[in-house]
Design an enzyme around this catalytic site. Structure first.
Site, PDB file in Angstrom:
ATOM      1  NE  ARG A  26      15.754   3.928  -4.573  1.00 61.74           N
ATOM      2  CZ  ARG A  26      14.687   3.684  -5.330  1.00 61.74           C
ATOM      3  NH1 ARG A  26      14.579   4.237  -6.537  1.00 61.74           N
ATOM      4  NH2 ARG A  26      13.720   2.901  -4.895  1.00 61.74           N
ATOM      5  CG  ASP A 316       9.661  -1.325 -13.751  1.00 58.06           C
ATOM      6  OD1 ASP A 316       8.505  -1.479 -13.321  1.00 58.06           O
ATOM      7  OD2 ASP A 316      10.486  -0.576 -13.203  1.00 58.06           O
ATOM      8  CE  LYS A 343       4.784  -1.825 -10.989  1.00 57.04           C
ATOM      9  NZ  LYS A 343       5.630  -1.301  -9.912  1.00 57.04           N
TER      10      LYS A 343
HETATM   11  C1  S3P Z   1      10.769   1.502  -8.437  1.00 56.68           C
HETATM   12  C2  S3P Z   1      10.150   0.402  -7.888  1.00 56.68           C
HETATM   13  C3  S3P Z   1       9.160  -0.411  -8.612  1.00 56.68           C
HETATM   14  C4  S3P Z   1       9.238  -0.183 -10.113  1.00 56.68           C
HETATM   15  C5  S3P Z   1       9.288   1.270 -10.447  1.00 56.68           C
HETATM   16  C6  S3P Z   1      10.522   1.911  -9.833  1.00 56.68           C
HETATM   17  C7  S3P Z   1      11.729   2.267  -7.627  1.00 56.68           C
HETATM   18  O1  S3P Z   1       7.859  -0.040  -8.184  1.00 56.68           O
HETATM   19  O2  S3P Z   1       8.142  -0.800 -10.751  1.00 56.68           O
HETATM   20  O3  S3P Z   1       9.338   1.454 -11.850  1.00 56.68           O
HETATM   21  O4  S3P Z   1      12.485   3.084  -8.185  1.00 56.68           O
HETATM   22  O5  S3P Z   1      11.759   2.046  -6.396  1.00 56.68           O
HETATM   23  P1  S3P Z   1       7.167  -0.684  -6.871  1.00 56.68           P
HETATM   24  O6  S3P Z   1       7.886  -0.215  -5.676  1.00 56.68           O
HETATM   25  O7  S3P Z   1       5.746  -0.173  -6.911  1.00 56.68           O
HETATM   26  O8  S3P Z   1       7.243  -2.166  -7.076  1.00 56.68           O
END
Ligand code: S3P
Length: 429
Positions: A26, A316, A343
């Site tokens: 981000r 995670d 995932k």
């Molecule tokens: C993330 C959101 C999660 C997470 C990923 C990172 C993010 O995924 O599992 O490792 O940075 O917004 P999901 O949005 O698919 O839940």
């Protein structure tokens, strides 16, 4: 690459972990959209975040390294350029889904793709609402899979309740909302990680939270900021936190870890299981809370049941939590985690299969795992399934097996934590 892990008695030391991966993606993306230059400190340098940086460079964003800091020349909301080649998100779901939101707001054509794992992961969850906002998106299986061809337009704001608990989907829509004229309203499904909301607030966007799950953003936004400081990644720290909690002896101090409440499920669950974890020196990094963590070993943990609202707070960390559960008293039941099947690998299947090779009693559920504690782990030859979090969780489990273990495909840790094995071997004796 194959890595051999020897059993350990003690976990002891003082460490720092790399910058938070979610916040790093981000910071790169939002810095590129600011009206000025931004200096990022503590950025994660790993393959996933490099994918985001390279895609932004293809869109005309300039980056300059300055020692440990990265300088990003902001292009403003309207300054990106049509890419000359396919944007490659590599293995990174966050890159692909957040960029889909960004590209939906651009007045040009782009194509987004990724590696074979990412090309098999669902994209309809972002393409469907982005089409509702007015973007034109084509791709395999009617836009459900990468590669996607995206042509942005003047977007309409959106009013949307997330059908899946996904911060990536929420973020894609908020990013698209930055480019639209009017108020977008998004209803989160539980409280997924809120780094996008915090970063946008820090950069001056008009964003607020009128209800527990309700987010409101007014577009078009102008973003300003000079500096992003990124705390250490709690998802990277989680392997060492669990190792220290399971070790018969030792004490581990981890400096500057992000403790955003949407990410600290792992700490809450370990404490509930009986681990001794202390949160010290709390501080703030650009609207993100951080602290040092002190973990003591030598406690007997207990298995508990987790599901519902807790799942997005530790999504995670479920592979490493399964490892903690192996050494707890009683049974640990994890439900409501079907998202783990889509995932970087099918993490429920991969963990059940690989831990069974070590002699663990783990049963797969359609949406979770049942782990029977108290097993004695033998060393085994295991496989990462091309998934960084599986490789790191198995390496941690191997510390507590009776004999050495070998993990193949271990080079995949470069996705989120290139120095993982060096830190692990420094701490364990
Ligand atoms: C993330 C959101 C999660 C997470 C990923 C990172 C993010 O995924 O599992 O490792 O940075 O917004 P999901 O949005 O698919 O839940």
């Amino acid at each position: 690459m194959k890595i051999t892990i020897e059993p350990a008695e003690k976990i002891r030391g003082r460490i720092k972990v790399p910058g938070d991966k979610s916040i790093s993606h981000r910071a790169l993306l939002f810095s590129a959209l600011t009206e000025n230059n931004v200096e990022i400190e503590g950025l994660l340098k790993a393959e996933d975040t490099l994918s985001t940086q390279n895609c932004l460079a293809e869109l005309g964003v300039e980056f300059k390294e300055n020692g440990s800091k990265l300088l990003v020349k902001g292009k403003g909301l309207r300054g990106l350029e049509e890419p000359k080649d396919v944007l490659n998100a590599g293995n990174s779901g966050t890159t692909a889904r957040l960029l889909a939101g960004l590209l939906a707001g651009q007045p040009f054509h782009s194509t987004l793709s990724g590696d074979s794992s990412l090309r098999g992961r669902p994209m309809q969850r972002v393409t469907e609402p982005l089409r509702l906002m007015g973007a034109s998106i084509n791709g395999r299986n009617n836009g459900c899979l990468l590669p996607l061809s995206i042509r942005g337009y003047d977007l309409l704001p959106i009013n949307y309740a997330l059908p899946v608990a996904s911060a990536q989907v929420k973020s894609a829509l908020l990013i698209a909302g930055l480019f639209s004229r009017g108020v977008s309203e998004i209803i989160d499904s539980y409280n997924t990680r809120d780094h996008t909301e915090r970063a946008l607030r820090y950069l001056g966007a008009s964003i607020n939270k009128p209800g527990k799950y309700h987010i409101r953003l007014e577009g078009p936004a102008k973003l300003y900021g000079e500096r992003f400081r990124i705390p250490g990644d709690i998802s990277a720290a989680a392997y060492f936190i669990v190792a220290a909690a399971l070790a018969p002896q030792g004490e581990l101090y981890i400096e500057n870890v992000g403790i955003n409440p949407t990410r600290t499920g792992i700490l809450d669950v370990l404490i509930k299981m009986g681990a001794k974890v202390r949160i010290l020196n709390e501080k703030e990094y650009n609207c993100e809370p951080a602290a040092d963590l002190l973990i003591e070993g030598g406690r007997q943990l207990r298995g508990i049941e987790i599901n519902g609202e807790m799942i997005p707070r530790l999504i995670d960390e479920i592979p490493i939590l399964a490892v903690a559960a192996l050494f707890a008293e009683g049974e640990m039941i994890i439900r409501g985690a079907a998202e783990l099947r889509i995932k970087e690998s099918d993490r429920l299947k991969a963990m059940a299969l690989e831990l069974q090779k070590m002699g663990a009693r783990v049963q797969e559920l359609p949406d979770g795992l049942v782990i029977r504690g108290g097993a004695k782990l033998t060393g085994a030859r295991c496989e990462s399934h091309g998934d960084h979090r599986i490789a790191m969780a198995l390496a941690t489990a191997a510390l507590f097996a009776e004999k050495e273990s070998v993990i193949s495909g271990a080079e995949v840790v470069r996705i989120s934590f290139p120095g993982f094995f060096e830190v692990l071997s420094e701490l364990s004796t």
